[in-house]
Design a protein around this motif. Structure first.
Motif, PDB file in Angstrom:
ATOM      1  N   PRO A 133       0.818  -1.214   0.000  1.00  0.00           N
ATOM      2  CA  PRO A 133       0.000   0.000   0.000  1.00  0.00           C
ATOM      3  C   PRO A 133       0.856   1.270   0.000  1.00  0.00           C
ATOM      4  O   PRO A 133       1.835   1.357   0.737  1.00  0.00           O
ATOM      5  N   VAL A 134       0.487   2.195  -0.860  1.00  0.00           N
ATOM      6  CA  VAL A 134       1.186   3.477  -0.985  1.00  0.00           C
ATOM      7  C   VAL A 134       0.128   4.578  -0.905  1.00  0.00           C
ATOM      8  O   VAL A 134      -0.857   4.530  -1.643  1.00  0.00           O
ATOM      9  N   VAL A 135       0.303   5.549  -0.019  1.00  0.00           N
ATOM     10  CA  VAL A 135      -0.632   6.675  -0.010  1.00  0.00           C
ATOM     11  C   VAL A 135      -0.131   7.734  -0.977  1.00  0.00           C
ATOM     12  O   VAL A 135       1.076   7.892  -1.188  1.00  0.00           O
ATOM     13  N   ILE A 136      -1.071   8.437  -1.578  1.00  0.00           N
ATOM     14  CA  ILE A 136      -0.719   9.526  -2.503  1.00  0.00           C
ATOM     15  C   ILE A 136      -1.724  10.633  -2.231  1.00  0.00           C
ATOM     16  O   ILE A 136      -2.925  10.369  -2.128  1.00  0.00           O
ATOM     17  N   VAL A 137      -1.232  11.874  -2.073  1.00  0.00           N
ATOM     18  CA  VAL A 137      -2.122  12.884  -1.492  1.00  0.00           C
ATOM     19  C   VAL A 137      -1.962  14.260  -2.147  1.00  0.00           C
ATOM     20  O   VAL A 137      -0.849  14.746  -2.330  1.00  0.00           O
ATOM     21  N   ALA A 138      -3.111  14.821  -2.504  1.00  0.00           N
ATOM     22  CA  ALA A 138      -3.143  16.201  -3.000  1.00  0.00           C
ATOM     23  C   ALA A 138      -3.381  17.109  -1.801  1.00  0.00           C
ATOM     24  O   ALA A 138      -4.395  16.981  -1.115  1.00  0.00           O
ATOM     25  N   GLY A 207      -5.425   7.047  -2.848  1.00  0.00           N
ATOM     26  CA  GLY A 207      -5.408   8.486  -3.030  1.00  0.00           C
ATOM     27  C   GLY A 207      -6.190   9.253  -1.976  1.00  0.00           C
ATOM     28  O   GLY A 207      -7.314   8.876  -1.613  1.00  0.00           O
ATOM     29  N   PHE A 208      -5.605  10.342  -1.494  1.00  0.00           N
ATOM     30  CA  PHE A 208      -6.236  11.187  -0.479  1.00  0.00           C
ATOM     31  C   PHE A 208      -6.169  12.648  -0.897  1.00  0.00           C
ATOM     32  O   PHE A 208      -5.385  13.024  -1.770  1.00  0.00           O
ATOM     33  N   ARG A 209      -6.990  13.437  -0.191  1.00  0.00           N
ATOM     34  CA  ARG A 209      -6.835  14.875  -0.253  1.00  0.00           C
ATOM     35  C   ARG A 209      -6.661  15.358   1.183  1.00  0.00           C
ATOM     36  O   ARG A 209      -7.229  14.774   2.102  1.00  0.00           O
ATOM     37  N   ALA A 210      -5.846  16.382   1.376  1.00  0.00           N
ATOM     38  CA  ALA A 210      -5.653  16.946   2.713  1.00  0.00           C
ATOM     39  C   ALA A 210      -5.557  18.457   2.574  1.00  0.00           C
ATOM     40  O   ALA A 210      -5.360  18.983   1.473  1.00  0.00           O
ATOM     41  N   PRO A 239       2.049  14.551 -14.166  1.00  0.00           N
ATOM     42  CA  PRO A 239       1.998  13.199 -14.745  1.00  0.00           C
ATOM     43  C   PRO A 239       0.893  13.064 -15.797  1.00  0.00           C
ATOM     44  O   PRO A 239      -0.084  13.818 -15.783  1.00  0.00           O
ATOM     45  N   PRO A 240       1.044  12.089 -16.715  1.00  0.00           N
ATOM     46  CA  PRO A 240       0.057  11.917 -17.786  1.00  0.00           C
ATOM     47  C   PRO A 240      -1.274  11.361 -17.270  1.00  0.00           C
ATOM     48  O   PRO A 240      -1.351  10.841 -16.157  1.00  0.00           O
ATOM     49  N   HIS A 241      -2.304  11.466 -18.093  1.00  0.00           N
ATOM     50  CA  HIS A 241      -3.606  10.890 -17.768  1.00  0.00           C
ATOM     51  C   HIS A 241      -3.471   9.382 -17.581  1.00  0.00           C
ATOM     52  O   HIS A 241      -2.613   8.747 -18.186  1.00  0.00           O
ATOM     53  N   GLY A 242      -4.353   8.834 -16.755  1.00  0.00           N
ATOM     54  CA  GLY A 242      -4.319   7.390 -16.527  1.00  0.00           C
ATOM     55  C   GLY A 242      -3.699   7.040 -15.188  1.00  0.00           C
ATOM     56  O   GLY A 242      -3.840   5.921 -14.708  1.00  0.00           O
ATOM     57  N   SER A 243      -3.020   8.003 -14.566  1.00  0.00           N
ATOM     58  CA  SER A 243      -2.430   7.759 -13.248  1.00  0.00           C
ATOM     59  C   SER A 243      -3.323   8.393 -12.186  1.00  0.00           C
ATOM     60  O   SER A 243      -4.004   9.383 -12.438  1.00  0.00           O
ATOM     61  N   ILE A 244      -3.299   7.818 -10.992  1.00  0.00           N
ATOM     62  CA  ILE A 244      -4.115   8.398  -9.919  1.00  0.00           C
ATOM     63  C   ILE A 244      -3.563   9.761  -9.516  1.00  0.00           C
ATOM     64  O   ILE A 244      -4.316  10.647  -9.099  1.00  0.00           O
ATOM     65  N   SER A 245      -2.249   9.962  -9.664  1.00  0.00           N
ATOM     66  CA  SER A 245      -1.684  11.275  -9.335  1.00  0.00           C
ATOM     67  C   SER A 245      -2.333  12.346 -10.214  1.00  0.00           C
ATOM     68  O   SER A 245      -2.759  13.394  -9.722  1.00  0.00           O
ATOM     69  N   ARG A 246      -2.443  12.077 -11.508  1.00  0.00           N
ATOM     70  CA  ARG A 246      -3.057  13.048 -12.408  1.00  0.00           C
ATOM     71  C   ARG A 246      -4.530  13.255 -12.062  1.00  0.00           C
ATOM     72  O   ARG A 246      -5.057  14.370 -12.114  1.00  0.00           O
ATOM     73  N   ARG A 247      -5.199  12.152 -11.683  1.00  0.00           N
ATOM     74  CA  ARG A 247      -6.618  12.253 -11.323  1.00  0.00           C
ATOM     75  C   ARG A 247      -6.801  13.155 -10.094  1.00  0.00           C
ATOM     76  O   ARG A 247      -7.708  13.993 -10.052  1.00  0.00           O
ATOM     77  N   LEU A 248      -5.928  13.001  -9.102  1.00  0.00           N
ATOM     78  CA  LEU A 248      -6.009  13.838  -7.897  1.00  0.00           C
ATOM     79  C   LEU A 248      -5.738  15.299  -8.236  1.00  0.00           C
ATOM     80  O   LEU A 248      -6.414  16.207  -7.738  1.00  0.00           O
TER      81      LEU A 248
END
Ligand SMILES: [Zn+2]
Length: 264
Positions: A133-138, A207-210, A239-248
């Motif tokens: 598990p990896v958290v990724i946060v905007a 994916g999170f938002r904070a 990052p390009p479309h298709g990644s959760i980072s881009r979605r966030l």
């Protein structure tokens, strides 16, 4: 067993065989005829479709008109659905080849009776496929979000903060710790947004938002070499479309734009 339309994926080492067309997958029978030296294989269900994967010997050549490519290199080649299924197959294959021996006693493992796992016939230890598990946060601050450049990113690329969950942590604790370690700020209102399997080789991005609470950005200089607050109309390469980072990032920018529109 194999229907003609069953999506099949063929792996050679860390590479995946690219079909001529993703919507016309090669049948399992054809794969067995084409590749007599299959090392291991398995099946799984994605949505309502049964899928199958095969692993062939390291030196196996690609059939006429096809090529082997790294999985990451296929991103965007055949669309999200193909990539998601190929990633699922990749992780299952990875699970199979990394649980051949018991990590507790070293005996050769067998297939678990009910679970998608291996069980040691000697000591009983059960090995499930690894999922990290990896958290990724905007992180939001007013009408900006935090974008940071990881030391391993391509030149100029910025993204949101991410980090591996450690033993004993809740996901929310990981979010707070990673942000504190990497950019030295404090956040509040940590909220889950979405997740994405990330088969490089076996992560699950959560994916999170904070919201920024206090502190000035100070990149740790190791993992993060540059970071700043950016709005939707002026930001570095993302990052390009298709990644959760881009979605966030897109979702955060859309919300900022929506707020701005509401104020006019
Ligand atoms: Zn054992």
């Amino acid at each position: 067993m194999n229907s003609a339309n069953e999506p099949c994926f063929v792996f050679r080492g860390n590479d995946v065989l690219l079909p001529s067309l993703p919507e016309a997958p090669v049948s399992g029978e054809t794969i067995r005829r084409t590749f007599p030296d299959i090392i291991r294989e398995g099946c799984f269900t994605k949505g309502r479709d049964a899928c199958r994967w095969f692993e062939v010997a390291p030196e196996t050549p690609a059939p006429e008109g096809m090529t082997f490519s790294t999985l990451r290199g296929t991103w965007g080649t055949f669309g999200d659905e193909w990539f998601v299924r190929a990633g699922h197959a990749y992780q299952l294959r990875e699970g199979e080849r990394t649980t051949r021996y018991c990590s507790r006693c070293g005996a050769t493992t067998g297939t678990h009776a009910t679970d998608r796992a291996k069980q040691c016939p000697s000591c009983g230890f059960v090995s499930y496929p690894i999922i990290n598990p990896v958290v990724i946060v905007a992180i939001m601050k007013g009408d900006t979000i935090l974008l940071a450049r990881n030391a391993g990113f391509p030149t100029g690329r910025h993204s949101v903060i991410a980090g591996f969950v450690e033993a004993g942590e809740t996901l929310e604790e990981t979010v707070v710790r990673e942000i504190r370690e990497e950019v030295s700020i404090e956040v509040r209102d940590v909220a889950y947004v979405a997740s994405q399997p990330w088969p490089f080789p076996h992560s699950l991005m959560i994916g999170f938002r904070a919201t920024w609470a206090s502190g000035e950005i100070r990149p740790d200089g190791q993992e993060i070499v540059e970071a700043g607050w950016y709005g939707p109309d002026s930001h570095p390469d993302i990052p390009p479309h298709g990644s959760i980072s881009r979605r966030l990032i897109d979702a955060a920018f859309a919300d900022i734009r929506g707020r701005a529109g509401g104020n006019i």
